[in-house]
Design an enzyme around this catalytic site. Structure first.
Site, short mmCIF file in Angstrom:
data_model
loop_
_atom_site.label_atom_id
_atom_site.label_comp_id
_atom_site.label_asym_id
_atom_site.label_seq_id
_atom_site.Cartn_x
_atom_site.Cartn_y
_atom_site.Cartn_z
N ARG A 160 42.84 12.90 -1.64
CA ARG A 160 42.87 12.68 -2.98
C ARG A 160 42.90 14.02 -3.95
O ARG A 160 43.90 14.17 -4.76
CB ARG A 160 41.42 12.03 -3.58
CG ARG A 160 41.26 10.62 -3.17
CD ARG A 160 39.83 10.34 -3.43
NE ARG A 160 39.08 10.54 -2.08
CZ ARG A 160 38.18 10.00 -1.42
NH1 ARG A 160 38.31 8.59 -1.69
NH2 ARG A 160 37.45 10.54 -0.54
N ILE A 161 42.21 15.04 -3.60
CA ILE A 161 42.33 16.32 -4.34
C ILE A 161 43.63 17.04 -3.91
O ILE A 161 44.33 17.35 -4.57
CB ILE A 161 41.02 17.20 -3.75
CG1 ILE A 161 39.83 16.52 -4.18
CG2 ILE A 161 41.25 18.65 -4.74
CD1 ILE A 161 38.62 17.06 -3.53
N ARG A 182 46.91 15.17 8.85
CA ARG A 182 47.13 14.36 10.19
C ARG A 182 47.91 13.17 10.16
O ARG A 182 48.79 12.94 10.91
CB ARG A 182 45.56 14.22 10.59
CG ARG A 182 45.08 15.03 11.53
CD ARG A 182 43.72 14.57 11.97
NE ARG A 182 42.92 14.21 10.69
CZ ARG A 182 41.79 13.99 10.65
NH1 ARG A 182 41.02 13.82 11.63
NH2 ARG A 182 41.06 13.48 9.71
N ILE A 241 39.68 25.82 -1.21
CA ILE A 241 38.58 25.23 -2.09
C ILE A 241 38.02 24.09 -1.10
O ILE A 241 37.27 23.38 -1.72
CB ILE A 241 39.17 24.77 -3.25
CG1 ILE A 241 40.28 23.57 -3.08
CG2 ILE A 241 39.41 25.65 -4.26
CD1 ILE A 241 40.60 22.61 -4.35
N ALA A 242 38.28 24.37 0.18
CA ALA A 242 37.69 22.97 1.01
C ALA A 242 36.45 23.29 1.36
O ALA A 242 35.48 22.78 0.96
CB ALA A 242 38.63 22.97 2.30
N ARG A 243 36.34 24.03 2.49
CA ARG A 243 34.88 24.38 3.09
C ARG A 243 35.12 25.99 3.61
O ARG A 243 36.09 26.15 4.44
CB ARG A 243 34.45 23.73 4.09
CG ARG A 243 33.70 22.20 3.54
CD ARG A 243 32.34 22.42 2.95
NE ARG A 243 31.62 21.42 2.46
CZ ARG A 243 31.76 21.03 1.37
NH1 ARG A 243 32.47 21.47 0.38
NH2 ARG A 243 31.01 19.64 0.87
N GLU A 272 28.47 30.98 3.65
CA GLU A 272 28.04 31.02 2.37
C GLU A 272 26.56 30.43 1.98
O GLU A 272 26.14 29.79 2.71
CB GLU A 272 28.92 30.27 1.20
CG GLU A 272 29.01 28.72 1.56
CD GLU A 272 30.14 27.92 0.58
OE1 GLU A 272 31.09 28.16 0.79
OE2 GLU A 272 29.47 27.19 -0.08
N HIS A 290 31.77 28.79 -4.98
CA HIS A 290 31.65 27.27 -4.71
C HIS A 290 31.40 26.58 -6.05
O HIS A 290 30.65 25.79 -6.04
CB HIS A 290 30.63 27.11 -3.68
CG HIS A 290 31.07 25.55 -2.90
ND1 HIS A 290 30.77 25.51 -1.54
CD2 HIS A 290 31.48 24.42 -3.25
CE1 HIS A 290 31.00 24.13 -1.26
NE2 HIS A 290 31.64 23.42 -2.32
N ILE A 291 32.43 26.63 -6.88
CA ILE A 291 32.10 26.17 -8.26
C ILE A 291 33.51 25.05 -8.52
O ILE A 291 33.69 24.65 -9.95
CB ILE A 291 31.97 26.84 -9.53
CG1 ILE A 291 33.20 28.13 -9.31
CG2 ILE A 291 30.74 27.73 -9.29
CD1 ILE A 291 33.12 28.79 -10.82
C1 8YV Z 1 29.90 20.46 -4.73
C2 8YV Z 1 31.75 20.17 -2.91
O1 8YV Z 1 29.70 20.97 -5.74
O2 8YV Z 1 31.73 17.88 -3.33
C3 8YV Z 1 31.84 18.78 -2.39
O3 8YV Z 1 32.38 18.57 -1.24
O4 8YV Z 1 32.25 21.08 -2.14
C4 8YV Z 1 31.49 20.47 -4.25
O5 8YV Z 1 32.08 19.57 -5.23
C5 8YV Z 1 28.86 20.99 -3.59
O6 8YV Z 1 29.17 20.59 -2.54
C6 8YV Z 1 27.67 20.76 -4.20
O7 8YV Z 1 26.98 21.52 -3.16
#
Ligand code: 8YV
Length: 335
Positions: A160-161, A182, A241-243, A272, A290-291
């Site tokens: 989606r993102i 994938r 912006i993933a992880r 993090e 992480h915002i």
């Molecule tokens: C969150 C995010 O703000 O939704 C997610 O997976 O990474 C962020 O939108 C974050 O995880 C809050 O801890």
């Protein structure tokens, strides 16, 4: 009759706590603004007697925790990513898990785009120069960066993102969009987005601006490492912006230092809230804590959705028994 007890393990809006308080006995040790870095032991102790817990992308909910908290029946996350939750272990124990998709898609895509643009156009570097009093004269080559409009956007992870970012690039900035996922999107969606599926290596080679939006799992650990970075154009940018952990941050820092990559924008980091100290020394990386989903309306919607899931999954409220975004709804049928 006593109300079921839940733990809200992270800070959350007062209105959401008040709503939960109408149906539950709520333990909210963080209130609306105190973050707690939970240890396993502290969380287990606090969860005794709780049937539900509200979390975000932390703390970790794993098999050991579930075994030590036998009353727990629902884990409701206000994040879309749920790599901190062992979904299989929850399902095996009949614990319902929900996340918070959709409500943050556009806000997160806005931020991904902003971070990519900031990296390409050197916005934070420029601001630092100005604030430090180092702007002495106009120069044709002062902080010149990379163009975004008309360039090639590469999206790694076309959920989606990813699709919302592709739309921004194609429609707003006239970008050519290539993506790797994938599973390929339907041809009709590819056409709407003007996006072309390519292999991962081709994505690395073609992208002028790579945005990473793939969920974290063992399979996506260091999906972008030294080998992938070596394929990228020296004038390219990378935005994550993933992880943390999807990108090898040490390899990225080295590529940025050696200018094998023009710039990066990072909202997530390995380990993090700590981060690789090399990143802090580099001018060509924009760093944010992480915002990506942090607009006030979106954070409120995420928390409200977690509350709705928690209430419904515990058989209360108007959606009793039908939590809207359950990840393992099959456990409800077994209750
Ligand atoms: C969150 C995010 O703000 O939704 C997610 O997976 O990474 C962020 O939108 C974050 O995880 C809050 O801890």
């Amino acid at each position: 009759m006593s109300r079921p007890r839940i733990l809200v393990a992270m800070p959350v809006f007062d209105e959401v706590l008040a709503r939960l308080g109408e149906v539950f006995e709520v333990d909210a040790p963080c209130g609306s603004d105190d973050y707690i870095e939970w240890t396993h032991e502290a969380l287990v102790a606090r969860l005794q007697g709780c049937v539900g817990v509200a979390v975000a992308s932390s703390p970790r909910i794993d098999a050991a925790l579930l075994a030590a908290c036998p009353d727990l029946r629902v884990v409701a996350s206000m994040a879309v990513g749920y790599n901190n939750i062992d979904l299989a272990a929850c399902t095996a124990r009949g614990v319902l898990v929900s996340n918070a998709p959709d409500v943050l898609t556009e806000t997160t895509a806005d931020f991904g785009f902003a971070l990519m643009m900031a990296a390409a156009r050197r916005i934070t570097e420029a601001e630092h120069l100005l604030r430090a009093g180092r702007w002495t004269h106009w120069a044709y080559n002062l902080l010149s960066g990379a163009d975004v409009h008309g360039s090639t956007l590469g999206v790694l992870g076309m959920g989606r993102i990813g699709q919302a970012i592709a739309r921004r690039g194609a429609l707003g900035f006239g970008m050519k969009v290539v993506y790797h996922n994938r599973s390929r999107l339907d041809a009709s969606i590819e056409q709407q987005l003007g996006a072309r599926w390519v292999g991962k290596d081709e994505l690395m080679r073609e992208a002028d601006h790579l945005v990473i939006v793939v969920p974290y799992s063992a399979a996506s650990h260091h999906l972008v490492g030294a080998a992938e970075l070596a394929l990228m154009k020296p004038g390219a940018t990378l935005t994550n912006i993933a992880r943390g952990g999807v990108v090898d941050d040490a390899a990225l820092a080295l590529a940025l230092r050696e200018r094998r990559l023009f710039a990066a924008g990072l909202d997530v980091f390995e380990g993090e809230p700590g981060l690789n100290p090399d990143l802090l020394t580099l001018p060509n990386v924009v760093l944010t804590p992480h915002i990506a989903s942090a607009s006030v309306p979106t954070r409120r919607a995420m928390a409200e959705l977690a509350a709705t899931n928690l209430i419904a999954a515990l058989g209360l409220g108007p959606d009793a028994g039908r939590p809207p975004t359950a990840l393992n709804p099959e456990v409800l049928a077994l209750r």
